[in-house]
Design a protein around this motif. Sequence first.
Motif, short mmCIF file in Angstrom:
data_model
loop_
_atom_site.label_atom_id
_atom_site.label_comp_id
_atom_site.label_asym_id
_atom_site.label_seq_id
_atom_site.Cartn_x
_atom_site.Cartn_y
_atom_site.Cartn_z
N MET A 1 0.84 -1.19 0.00
CA MET A 1 0.00 0.00 0.00
C MET A 1 0.88 1.24 0.00
SD MET A 1 -2.71 1.39 2.84
CE MET A 1 -1.47 1.44 4.07
N THR A 2 0.46 2.23 -0.74
CA THR A 2 1.14 3.52 -0.81
C THR A 2 0.16 4.61 -0.41
OG1 THR A 2 2.48 2.74 -2.66
CG2 THR A 2 2.35 5.11 -2.35
N VAL A 3 0.60 5.54 0.45
CA VAL A 3 -0.20 6.71 0.80
C VAL A 3 0.50 7.92 0.20
CG1 VAL A 3 -1.10 8.15 2.66
CG2 VAL A 3 -1.06 5.66 2.92
N ARG A 4 -0.27 8.71 -0.56
CA ARG A 4 0.30 9.91 -1.18
C ARG A 4 -0.76 10.99 -1.31
NH1 ARG A 4 -1.62 10.46 -6.25
NH2 ARG A 4 -2.14 8.59 -7.45
N ARG A 5 -0.26 12.19 -1.57
CA ARG A 5 -1.18 13.32 -1.82
C ARG A 5 -1.94 13.08 -3.12
NH1 ARG A 5 -0.01 18.51 0.66
NH2 ARG A 5 1.65 18.23 2.18
N PRO A 55 -2.01 24.72 2.58
CA PRO A 55 -1.17 24.19 3.66
C PRO A 55 -1.60 22.80 4.12
CG PRO A 55 -2.66 25.84 4.50
CD PRO A 55 -2.84 25.81 3.01
N GLY A 56 -2.78 22.37 3.78
CA GLY A 56 -3.25 21.04 4.15
C GLY A 56 -2.98 20.05 3.04
N ALA A 57 -3.73 18.97 3.03
CA ALA A 57 -3.55 17.95 2.00
C ALA A 57 -4.77 17.05 1.96
CB ALA A 57 -2.31 17.12 2.29
N LEU A 58 -4.94 16.39 0.83
CA LEU A 58 -5.92 15.32 0.69
C LEU A 58 -5.11 14.10 0.26
CD1 LEU A 58 -8.81 14.36 0.79
CD2 LEU A 58 -9.15 15.26 -1.50
N LEU A 59 -5.15 13.06 1.07
CA LEU A 59 -4.34 11.88 0.85
C LEU A 59 -5.17 10.72 0.33
CD1 LEU A 59 -2.35 11.94 4.21
CD2 LEU A 59 -1.64 12.89 2.01
N GLY A 60 -4.52 9.86 -0.42
CA GLY A 60 -5.14 8.64 -0.89
C GLY A 60 -4.25 7.46 -0.58
N GLY A 66 -2.67 0.28 -8.03
CA GLY A 66 -3.08 1.66 -8.25
C GLY A 66 -4.53 1.95 -7.93
N THR A 67 -5.23 1.00 -7.29
CA THR A 67 -6.63 1.22 -6.92
C THR A 67 -6.70 2.03 -5.64
OG1 THR A 67 -7.27 -0.87 -7.95
CG2 THR A 67 -8.79 0.06 -6.33
N LEU A 68 -7.53 3.07 -5.66
CA LEU A 68 -7.73 3.92 -4.48
C LEU A 68 -8.54 3.15 -3.44
CD1 LEU A 68 -7.36 6.72 -3.17
CD2 LEU A 68 -9.43 7.44 -4.38
N LEU A 69 -7.96 2.95 -2.25
CA LEU A 69 -8.59 2.17 -1.19
C LEU A 69 -9.10 3.02 -0.04
CD1 LEU A 69 -5.98 -0.72 -0.91
CD2 LEU A 69 -8.12 -0.70 -2.22
N GLY A 70 -8.59 4.24 0.08
CA GLY A 70 -8.99 5.08 1.20
C GLY A 70 -8.54 6.51 1.01
N THR A 71 -9.20 7.42 1.72
CA THR A 71 -8.86 8.84 1.65
C THR A 71 -8.94 9.46 3.04
OG1 THR A 71 -11.15 9.54 1.26
CG2 THR A 71 -9.78 9.12 -0.70
N ALA A 72 -8.20 10.52 3.23
CA ALA A 72 -8.29 11.35 4.43
C ALA A 72 -7.64 12.68 4.11
CB ALA A 72 -7.59 10.70 5.62
N LEU A 106 -3.72 6.12 7.14
CA LEU A 106 -4.14 7.45 6.70
C LEU A 106 -4.14 8.45 7.85
CD1 LEU A 106 -6.96 6.37 4.26
CD2 LEU A 106 -4.98 7.78 3.65
N VAL A 107 -4.67 8.06 9.00
CA VAL A 107 -4.70 8.97 10.15
C VAL A 107 -3.27 9.33 10.56
CG1 VAL A 107 -5.32 9.22 12.59
CG2 VAL A 107 -6.96 8.23 10.98
N ARG A 108 -2.39 8.37 10.59
CA ARG A 108 -0.99 8.64 10.97
C ARG A 108 -0.32 9.57 9.96
NH1 ARG A 108 0.98 2.83 13.42
NH2 ARG A 108 -0.01 3.14 15.44
N HIS A 109 -0.59 9.41 8.68
CA HIS A 109 -0.03 10.32 7.69
C HIS A 109 -0.56 11.74 7.89
CE1 HIS A 109 1.68 6.95 5.44
NE2 HIS A 109 2.32 7.85 4.72
N VAL A 110 -1.86 11.85 8.15
CA VAL A 110 -2.45 13.17 8.40
C VAL A 110 -1.79 13.81 9.62
CG1 VAL A 110 -4.56 14.35 9.18
CG2 VAL A 110 -4.64 12.79 7.22
N LEU A 111 -1.63 13.05 10.69
CA LEU A 111 -1.00 13.59 11.89
C LEU A 111 0.46 13.98 11.64
CD1 LEU A 111 -2.54 11.26 14.62
CD2 LEU A 111 -3.08 13.68 14.18
N ARG A 112 1.16 13.21 10.85
CA ARG A 112 2.54 13.53 10.51
C ARG A 112 2.60 14.87 9.75
NH1 ARG A 112 4.03 9.11 7.67
NH2 ARG A 112 4.09 8.00 9.66
N LEU A 113 1.69 15.05 8.79
CA LEU A 113 1.64 16.31 8.06
C LEU A 113 1.36 17.48 9.00
CD1 LEU A 113 -0.36 15.32 4.86
CD2 LEU A 113 2.06 15.95 4.99
N ALA A 114 0.47 17.26 9.96
CA ALA A 114 0.13 18.31 10.91
C ALA A 114 1.34 18.70 11.74
CB ALA A 114 -1.02 17.85 11.81
N VAL A 115 2.09 17.72 12.21
CA VAL A 115 3.29 18.01 13.00
C VAL A 115 4.33 18.72 12.14
CG1 VAL A 115 5.24 16.94 14.21
CG2 VAL A 115 2.91 16.15 14.66
#
Length: 178
Positions: A1-5, A55-60, A66-72, A106-115
């Motif tokens: 799995m890959t998480v990216r903007r 300054p924020g992001a939308l992650l997938g 290459g199938t989108l499995l989740g977003t945050a 996804l939650v961990r990536h969002v929190l990492r971006l926030a930090v």
Amino acid sequence: MTVRRLGPADAEPYRAFRLTALRETPSAFTSGYAEECAKPMAATLQRLAEAENGPGALLGAFDDGGTLLGTAGLRVTQRGQERHKATLYGMAVARAAGGRGIGRALVRHVLRLAVEDGELRQVLLTVSEGNEPALRLYISCGFEVWGREPRAVMVAGQAVAKLHMVRLLDPEVTRAGG
């Protein structure tokens, strides 16, 4: 799995994923399936462009094919006296991909971006009352409930309450929960 903007090139799979999530779990979102269907693709492109350039992001989260499995998403407040706050939004995982740790990633990536932002001190979110899997996930990632909004959304004539949650980004809290 890959998480990216996500960016404008992801508009079609993102729109399809979002519409499926809105149809399958309408009480989890403040937007409705019918109203989102009525919006043109230009609205999806604008949403992705704003997330890509702000300054924020939308992650997938994508599988190896290459199938989108989740977003945050992470939406950062721009008003000066609220610039220390952001909101986790648009959290969804495809039903078929549940139980694989995608939501947690996804939650961990969002929190990492926030930090990494450097100015943010807390991340907020809302979760529908009764959505126990999501509530457990958020609590395990360091969020805590700070309030309850009765009748926050009306879904097919039924009132759904939302729990308001916060994750403080103070260094001692970040080390403990993330």
